[in-house]
Design an enzyme around this catalytic site. Structure first.
Site, PDB file in Angstrom:
ATOM      1  N   CYS A   2       0.872  -1.139  -0.030  1.00 23.80           N
ATOM      2  CA  CYS A   2      -0.113  -0.023   0.051  1.00 23.80           C
ATOM      3  C   CYS A   2       0.750   1.297  -0.044  1.00 23.80           C
ATOM      4  CB  CYS A   2      -0.878  -0.049   1.105  1.00 23.80           C
ATOM      5  SG  CYS A   2      -1.763  -1.625   1.432  1.00 23.80           S
ATOM      6  N   ARG A  27       4.868   0.135  -6.206  1.00 26.31           N
ATOM      7  CA  ARG A  27       4.954  -0.496  -5.099  1.00 26.31           C
ATOM      8  C   ARG A  27       3.918  -1.757  -4.976  1.00 26.31           C
ATOM      9  NH1 ARG A  27       6.661   2.748  -0.123  1.00 26.31           N
ATOM     10  NH2 ARG A  27       5.138   1.201   0.773  1.00 26.31           N
ATOM     11  N   TRP A  80      -3.169  -2.860  -1.732  1.00 28.59           N
ATOM     12  CA  TRP A  80      -2.698  -3.938  -1.918  1.00 28.59           C
ATOM     13  C   TRP A  80      -3.344  -5.093  -0.936  1.00 28.59           C
ATOM     14  CZ3 TRP A  80       0.321  -8.086   0.079  1.00 28.59           C
ATOM     15  CH2 TRP A  80       0.877  -9.153  -1.000  1.00 28.59           C
ATOM     16  N   ASN A 106      -1.543   2.048   5.937  1.00 30.44           N
ATOM     17  CA  ASN A 106      -0.838   1.086   5.504  1.00 30.44           C
ATOM     18  C   ASN A 106      -0.392   0.095   6.714  1.00 30.44           C
ATOM     19  OD1 ASN A 106      -0.644   2.259   3.215  1.00 30.44           O
ATOM     20  ND2 ASN A 106       1.524   2.735   3.004  1.00 30.44           N
ATOM     21  N   GLY A 107      -0.395  -1.294   6.552  1.00 28.88           N
ATOM     22  CA  GLY A 107      -0.003  -2.217   7.750  1.00 28.88           C
ATOM     23  C   GLY A 107      -1.218  -2.966   8.085  1.00 28.88           C
ATOM     24  N   GLU A 487      19.221 -15.984  -9.153  1.00 30.09           N
ATOM     25  CA  GLU A 487      18.701 -14.647  -9.444  1.00 30.09           C
ATOM     26  C   GLU A 487      18.111 -14.407 -10.805  1.00 30.09           C
ATOM     27  OE1 GLU A 487      17.796 -12.389  -8.063  1.00 30.09           O
ATOM     28  OE2 GLU A 487      17.833 -10.619  -9.154  1.00 30.09           O
ATOM     29  N   LYS A 491      14.214 -13.704 -11.770  1.00 28.47           N
ATOM     30  CA  LYS A 491      13.779 -12.837 -12.558  1.00 28.47           C
ATOM     31  C   LYS A 491      12.854 -13.432 -13.499  1.00 28.47           C
ATOM     32  CE  LYS A 491      14.817  -9.680 -11.011  1.00 28.47           C
ATOM     33  NZ  LYS A 491      15.391  -9.903  -9.599  1.00 28.47           N
ATOM     34  N   GLU A 494       9.296 -14.068 -11.822  1.00 27.27           N
ATOM     35  CA  GLU A 494       8.322 -12.894 -11.440  1.00 27.27           C
ATOM     36  C   GLU A 494       7.824 -11.911 -12.721  1.00 27.27           C
ATOM     37  OE1 GLU A 494      10.188 -10.332  -8.428  1.00 27.27           O
ATOM     38  OE2 GLU A 494      12.072 -10.313  -9.371  1.00 27.27           O
ATOM     39  N   HIS A 510      21.137 -35.130  -8.736  1.00 31.40           N
ATOM     40  CA  HIS A 510      20.547 -35.661  -7.342  1.00 31.40           C
ATOM     41  C   HIS A 510      18.968 -35.324  -7.574  1.00 31.40           C
ATOM     42  CE1 HIS A 510      24.302 -36.393  -5.827  1.00 31.40           C
ATOM     43  NE2 HIS A 510      24.839 -35.220  -5.929  1.00 31.40           N
ATOM     44  N   LYS A 609       6.649  -3.970  -4.627  1.00 33.40           N
ATOM     45  CA  LYS A 609       8.009  -3.686  -4.774  1.00 33.40           C
ATOM     46  C   LYS A 609       8.669  -3.983  -3.173  1.00 33.40           C
ATOM     47  CE  LYS A 609      11.696  -2.098  -6.244  1.00 33.40           C
ATOM     48  NZ  LYS A 609      12.676  -3.171  -6.970  1.00 33.40           N
TER      49      LYS A 609
HETATM   50  O1  M6R Z   1      13.612  -4.292  -0.658  1.00 33.86           O
HETATM   51  P1  M6R Z   1      14.377  -5.614  -0.649  1.00 33.86           P
HETATM   52  O2  M6R Z   1      15.704  -5.833  -0.944  1.00 33.86           O
HETATM   53  O3  M6R Z   1      14.489  -5.984   1.036  1.00 33.86           O
HETATM   54  O4  M6R Z   1      13.239  -6.744  -1.099  1.00 33.86           O
HETATM   55  C1  M6R Z   1      13.505  -8.047  -0.954  1.00 33.86           C
HETATM   56  C2  M6R Z   1      12.686  -8.575  -1.902  1.00 33.86           C
HETATM   57  O5  M6R Z   1      11.312  -8.499  -1.656  1.00 33.86           O
HETATM   58  C3  M6R Z   1      12.940  -8.305  -3.371  1.00 33.86           C
HETATM   59  O6  M6R Z   1      14.211  -8.571  -3.511  1.00 33.86           O
HETATM   60  C4  M6R Z   1      12.135  -9.375  -4.449  1.00 33.86           C
HETATM   61  O7  M6R Z   1      12.348 -10.644  -4.377  1.00 33.86           O
HETATM   62  C5  M6R Z   1      12.132  -8.661  -5.698  1.00 33.86           C
HETATM   63  N1  M6R Z   1      11.131  -8.593  -6.169  1.00 33.86           N
HETATM   64  C6  M6R Z   1      13.034  -9.430  -6.563  1.00 33.86           C
HETATM   65  O8  M6R Z   1      12.964  -8.899  -7.864  1.00 33.86           O
END
Ligand code: M6R
Length: 614
Positions: A2, A27, A80, A106-107, A487, A491, A494, A510, A609
């Site tokens: 949010c 966000r 959100w 928010n929260g 990583e 990517k 997501e 394995h 985000k």
């Molecule tokens: O803001 P942060 O680096 O703490 O966020 C951690 C993860 O939420 C963040 O890296 C998430 O995995 C991303 N969407 C990756 O692209």
């Protein structure tokens, strides 16, 4: 997650609120709304609150807000969903029964159910299924002419986390906010004030900001603001100056933020290194660690706490620290560390790594470590973020605002910070001046090498067209390139929603090798060191079972190019620095696959985000 905006001043509030919400889109959200104090001209000119909410994108909200909506003070929100479905009614702002008070939140309010029952008992009727609505009714219940006092009384009932902003029809020009666990920032303008969950919402109007601390409550009017702490004592505000430029949050001709951020990496890595390479002593200059040389030298171990991409950067960092600085190092998922009753030792250096500096898992894990006496340094991007402020010292990575949900430039800047820290620790132990000098020279060359790696853009776009319609992928690497494989898979998952597994290449036999088929391509990261031969053997194992292989290796590696079905060359460099060059094609591959599949690259479904809830 949010987002909150707030404005009080001479300008049309609705425009500024909606524009601020647009800046917070990155966000992640599913609905949005605003509440504005408006004069009722048809009646006696008294002030009323106009609330407008919409499900979906900010564009829908913008359409719903009348262009001539008057009013100079208001609050806005992107939601959100956590409690209650994505509906117009559940969107914020929420209002008291008489409509005189509106809030955004928010929260999470953990005890909302009990509060709701109590309020219903006293005659309140609830409209939404959200936890947040109780806040509006509680404030109204306590209201006696002063919104700040009423909010403070309401806060005494609340258990959970919040960033709250509220307005009252009876107090024109005033916004009141409170923070506990969800960020709130005051923007100080000329004759106007802003309140938001994130500085990007106000960057177009002011760079003078005050970050609220947990427990603080703020009242804003166009010409003044005052903050008080949880003991009701006035707080002398510290005004910070945001160094981010507005350009940094614009797309600047790129199709989307992710593409812009990928291509910005030569510059963002340069910024992370700038002024921190000490060639005279072959050292890194890391001024913010807040540890004396003796204290740093006394650390025997390193533990990284992080989530997602930041955890992957931590895995690379720990590999470097252990192999180069010779300190045992482990990267742990924050969400796991917090609940496993960790042993915290004074001689361990804890590193809390986070782009946003607001990730709840990382923040709570870090607090757990601090509670047990541990020293935690933050490796953060967002200046003034909670993790940055609560850590005992740290390193800002200076990648600039990262808007796309999929982290790219923050990752390589985090890597840069880890290389600098590795150098510092190694030079305190057994790295010679000469070895340090070589390491620094290689690090200095990284922005140029990343620039060269980006030149493969067109080749990777063609490959993405060829492979994007596959359902499953394996990403495989060894040593320093294993976290890069993780990583790369993250990517792709997501933003394109393709199932991808990152695995240690030596581990496939394995289990995961059972997945190999002509429909499951494997992306191999082939290093140019002692692990090269072993990785090539793994590649051949996949090929022998009919699995297509895309290999990424040094441009000089003709053998790998000949074995693979498709080959992406990266500039040749010392294998210790290959994480920088290898991640670039993986970011581009994910990006072009998502484009090919017509996905929303910057705002992938279900993701936010910065994940400020557990
Ligand atoms: O803001 P942060 O680096 O703490 O966020 C951690 C993860 O939420 C963040 O890296 C998430 O995995 C991303 N969407 C990756 O692209």
């Amino acid at each position: 997650m949010c987002g909150i905006t707030g404005y009080t001043g001479p300008r049309q509030a609705s425009r500024i609120l909606v524009e601020g919400l647009k800046r917070l889109e990155y966000r992640g959200y599913d609905s949005a709304g605003i509440a504005v104090q408006q004069e009722n001209l048809a009646n006696d000119g008294s002030i009323e609150l106009t609330v407008i909410k919409q499900v979906g994108k900010i564009a829908a909200l913008r359409q719903a807000v009348p262009k001539d909506l008057a009013g100079h003070c208001g609050i806005g929100h992107t939601r959100w969903a956590t409690h209650g479905e994505v509906t117009q009614t559940n969107a914020h702002p929420h209002s008291s029964c008489d409509g005189r008070i509106s809030i955004v939140h928010n929260g999470i309010i953990e005890n909302y159910q009990a509060l709701k029952e109590m309020l219903e008992h006293s005659g309140c009727s609830f409209k939404s299924e959200t936890d947040s609505e109780v806040i509006a009714h509680l404030i109204s219940y306590h209201y006696d002419g002063d919104l700040e006092l009423a909010l403070k009384a309401a806060l005494k009932h609340l258990k959970g986390t919040f960033g709250i902003s509220c307005i009252c029809a009876d107090e024109p020009g005033r916004i009141v906010g409170a923070r506990n666990g969800s960020p709130l920032v005051v923007g100080v303008g000329e004759g106007e004030m802003f309140l938001a969950s994130d500085v990007t919402a106000m960057l177009a109007h002011t760079k003078r900001v005050v970050y609220l601390n947990d427990g603080e409550v703020v009242s804003l009017w166009p010409h003044e603001f005052r903050i008080s702490d949880s003991d009701d004592q006035a707080v002398d505000p510290k005004i910070d100056h945001v160094t981010w430029e507005l350009d940094a949050i614009e797309k600047e001709g790129f199709a989307c933020y992710m593409e812009k951020e990928i291509f910005e990496q030569p510059d963002s890595i340069e910024r992370a290194l700038k002024g921190r390479m000490d060639f005279e002593y072959s050292m890194a200059k890391l001024g913010g660690l807040n540890l004396s040389k003796k204290e740093l030298h006394a650390k025997q171990r390193v533990r990284v706490i992080a989530a997602g991409t930041s955890w992957h950067a931590g895995l690379v960092g720990c590999h470097l620290i252990e192999s180069i600085a010779r300190l045992p190092a482990l990267a742990e998922l924050a969400s796991e560390l917090r609940y496993r009753n960790p042993v915290v030792e004074p001689e361990t250096l804890y590193l809390s790594v986070s782009q946003s500096g607001e990730t709840a898992d990382t923040l709570y894990a870090m607090r757990e470590v601090q509670r047990r006496g541990g020293t935690v340094l933050g490796i953060c991007n967002v200046v003034g973020s909670t993790i940055a402020r609560e850590s005992d010292g740290g390193i800002y990575v200076h990648s600039g605002p990262e808007i796309a949900v999929a982290s790219t430039k923050a990752f390589t800047s985090q890597l840069a910070a880890f290389y600098l820290l590795t150098l510092s620790l190694a030079r305190m132990h057994d790295m010679s001046h000469h070895e340090g000098a070589v390491f620094l020279q290689q690090l200095r060359d990284i922005p140029g090498l990343v620039k060269k790696a980006l030149e493969q853009r067109d080749r990777i776009q063609v490959l993405a067209k060829k492979y994007a319609h596959n359902q499953d992928f394996l990403f495989l690497g060894r040593g320093l390139l294993y976290p890069i494989a993780l990583e790369g898979a993250l990517k792709l998952k997501e933003i394109s929603y393709i199932h991808a597994e990152g695995y240690a290449a030596g581990e496939i036999k394995h289990g995961p090798i059972a997945l190999v088929s002509p429909e499951t391509p494997s992306v191999f990261l082939v290093p140019n060191d002692h692990l090269r031969e072993k990785t090539i053997t793994n590649m051949k194992e996949i090929k022998a079972r009919g699995g297509p292989v895309i290999a990424i290796a040094s441009e000089k590696d003709t053998e790998v190019a000949a074995i693979a079905d498709d080959f992406i060359p990266v500039p040749d460099c010392d294998s210790r620095f290959q994480p920088f060059t290898m991640i670039i094609p993986l970011q581009l591959f994910a990006y072009f696959c998502a484009l090919e599949l017509g996905k929303d690259v910057d705002q992938p479904r279900n993701l936010a985000k910065s994940v400020t809830v557990e």
